[in-house]
Design a protein around this motif. Structure first.
Motif, mmCIF file in Angstrom:
data_model
loop_
_atom_site.group_PDB
_atom_site.id
_atom_site.type_symbol
_atom_site.label_atom_id
_atom_site.label_comp_id
_atom_site.label_asym_id
_atom_site.label_seq_id
_atom_site.Cartn_x
_atom_site.Cartn_y
_atom_site.Cartn_z
ATOM 1 N N GLY A 46 1.739 10.432 -8.871
ATOM 2 C CA GLY A 46 0.550 10.703 -8.263
ATOM 3 C C GLY A 46 -0.820 10.113 -8.923
ATOM 4 N N ASP A 47 -0.472 9.625 -10.004
ATOM 5 C CA ASP A 47 -1.566 8.982 -10.785
ATOM 6 C C ASP A 47 -2.065 7.777 -10.211
ATOM 7 N N ARG A 48 -3.386 7.197 -10.468
ATOM 8 C CA ARG A 48 -4.011 5.982 -10.006
ATOM 9 C C ARG A 48 -3.937 5.103 -11.063
ATOM 10 N N VAL A 49 -3.193 3.890 -11.058
ATOM 11 C CA VAL A 49 -3.296 3.316 -12.313
ATOM 12 C C VAL A 49 -3.523 1.685 -11.769
ATOM 13 N N LEU A 50 -4.459 0.963 -12.635
ATOM 14 C CA LEU A 50 -4.582 -0.388 -12.520
ATOM 15 C C LEU A 50 -4.087 -1.461 -13.466
ATOM 16 N N ASP A 51 -3.476 -2.489 -13.105
ATOM 17 C CA ASP A 51 -3.035 -3.475 -13.900
ATOM 18 C C ASP A 51 -4.187 -4.560 -14.071
ATOM 19 N N ALA A 76 -5.228 -6.453 -10.476
ATOM 20 C CA ALA A 76 -6.422 -7.082 -10.261
ATOM 21 C C ALA A 76 -6.333 -8.565 -11.275
ATOM 22 N N ASP A 77 -6.615 -9.821 -10.527
ATOM 23 C CA ASP A 77 -6.584 -10.676 -11.463
ATOM 24 C C ASP A 77 -7.736 -11.686 -10.717
ATOM 25 N N LEU A 78 -8.365 -12.529 -11.596
ATOM 26 C CA LEU A 78 -9.370 -13.571 -11.245
ATOM 27 C C LEU A 78 -8.830 -14.743 -10.637
ATOM 28 N N ASP A 109 -16.711 4.677 -9.495
ATOM 29 C CA ASP A 109 -16.714 5.354 -10.796
ATOM 30 C C ASP A 109 -15.722 6.434 -11.003
ATOM 31 N N ALA A 110 -14.646 6.281 -11.996
ATOM 32 C CA ALA A 110 -13.916 7.330 -12.359
ATOM 33 C C ALA A 110 -12.893 7.411 -11.157
ATOM 34 N N ALA A 111 -12.328 6.242 -10.568
ATOM 35 C CA ALA A 111 -11.557 6.201 -9.493
ATOM 36 C C ALA A 111 -10.002 6.279 -10.065
ATOM 37 N N LEU A 112 -9.803 6.117 -11.176
ATOM 38 C CA LEU A 112 -8.588 5.719 -11.893
ATOM 39 C C LEU A 112 -8.056 6.766 -13.078
ATOM 40 N N ASP A 113 -6.944 6.967 -13.132
ATOM 41 C CA ASP A 113 -6.184 7.793 -14.304
ATOM 42 C C ASP A 113 -6.015 6.842 -15.391
ATOM 43 N N ALA A 114 -5.560 5.555 -15.254
ATOM 44 C CA ALA A 114 -5.223 4.834 -16.409
ATOM 45 C C ALA A 114 -5.303 3.502 -15.905
ATOM 46 N N VAL A 115 -5.571 2.518 -16.784
ATOM 47 C CA VAL A 115 -5.371 0.889 -16.857
ATOM 48 C C VAL A 115 -4.316 0.379 -17.846
ATOM 49 N N PHE A 116 -3.658 -0.550 -17.462
ATOM 50 C CA PHE A 116 -2.921 -1.236 -18.311
ATOM 51 C C PHE A 116 -3.432 -2.834 -18.268
ATOM 52 N N ALA A 117 -3.329 -3.133 -19.391
ATOM 53 C CA ALA A 117 -4.014 -4.527 -19.692
ATOM 54 C C ALA A 117 -2.893 -5.460 -20.609
ATOM 55 N N GLU A 133 -16.623 -1.617 -18.424
ATOM 56 C CA GLU A 133 -16.489 -1.612 -16.942
ATOM 57 C C GLU A 133 -14.962 -0.976 -16.830
ATOM 58 N N LEU A 134 -14.103 -0.960 -17.680
ATOM 59 C CA LEU A 134 -12.849 -0.560 -17.664
ATOM 60 C C LEU A 134 -12.939 1.124 -17.572
ATOM 61 N N ALA A 135 -13.915 1.346 -18.426
ATOM 62 C CA ALA A 135 -14.025 3.035 -18.819
ATOM 63 C C ALA A 135 -14.966 3.557 -17.485
#
Length: 222
Positions: A46-51, A76-78, A109-117, A133-135
């Motif tokens: 159920g977490d929300r995560v961004l790569d 997300a990618d450029l 703001d605060a939309a995610l639980d985690a980011v993988f980079a 920005e990731l924070a």
């Protein structure tokens, strides 16, 4: 991503666009390393995560498996060519893909639980701004994983140059960089088999803004 330093978004696109079609073939054995890197985030169902800087989306299947069908997975990618390669590989079935600069994310703001980079840090023209920005988009207590499937020394040897003391990924440099950007470094590994730095989003005194109205499928690339 690689250890190639760039200054502007169009430089990043110019570097990665011609390499996108053959990117996965160049690194065919990275899948298990990515899965282990994702596991270090400690994601829950159920977490929300961004790569962030997802490239061809090699981490997306593992991220989707970790958060389950009720979780939210974004990539997300450029570089459009990288996202197109992700679609050709079928990885858009694991995540909504965003054509976006990770230093200016179209998320509340605060939309995610985690980011993988993976390999992202050396491609940020202003690393402090990018990490800040990731924070912004991660809830207090959420996690960030900075990852590469091989360590700094092995990567430098592959490229034929030495590891330098000013490398931002070195722990003495990374820890204060993260601290000044809203993160606390909680785990650091730099061995032959991988580079992994896990950070925790510092608590915020102000209440997190509501994410009401944010659609999970916003920004999908098809």
């Amino acid at each position: 991503m690689t250890d190639h330093h760039t200054d502007r978004p169009h430089d990043i696109r110019a570097f990665f666009a011609p390499r996108a079609a053959g990117w996965d073939a160049k690194f065919p054995d990275d899948g298990p390393a990515y899965a282990k890197g994702v596991a270090a985030l400690g994601l829950q169902r159920g977490d929300r995560v961004l790569d962030a800087g997802c490239g061809t989306g090699r981490a997306l299947p593992a991220l989707r498996q970790a958060v389950g069908r009720h979780g939210v997975t974004l990539g997300a990618d450029l570089t459009p060519d990288m996202l197109e390669a992700a679609v050709r590989a079928g990885r858009d079935t694991h995540a909504a893909l965003l054509l976006a600069d990770v230093a200016r994310l179209p998320l509340p703001d605060a939309a995610l639980d985690a980011v993988f980079a993976a390999g992202l840090l050396t491609h940020l023209p202003a690393p402090s701004d990018g990490l800040t920005e990731l924070a912004r988009v991660v809830r207090p207590g959420g996690r960030l994983a900075l990852f590469h499937p091989i360590g700094r020394a092995a990567l430098a040897a592959r490229k034929g140059h030495p590891v330098t003391p000013d490398d931002l990924r070195a722990e003495p440099n990374l820890r204060p960089l993260l601290a000044g950007s809203g993160w606390d470094l909680v785990r650091y590994e730099d061995g032959d088999d991988r580079y992994l730095a896990v950070a925790s989003r510092r608590p915020s005194r102000a209440p997190a803004p509501s994410t009401k109205g944010w659609k999970k499928s916003d920004g999908g690339v098809r």
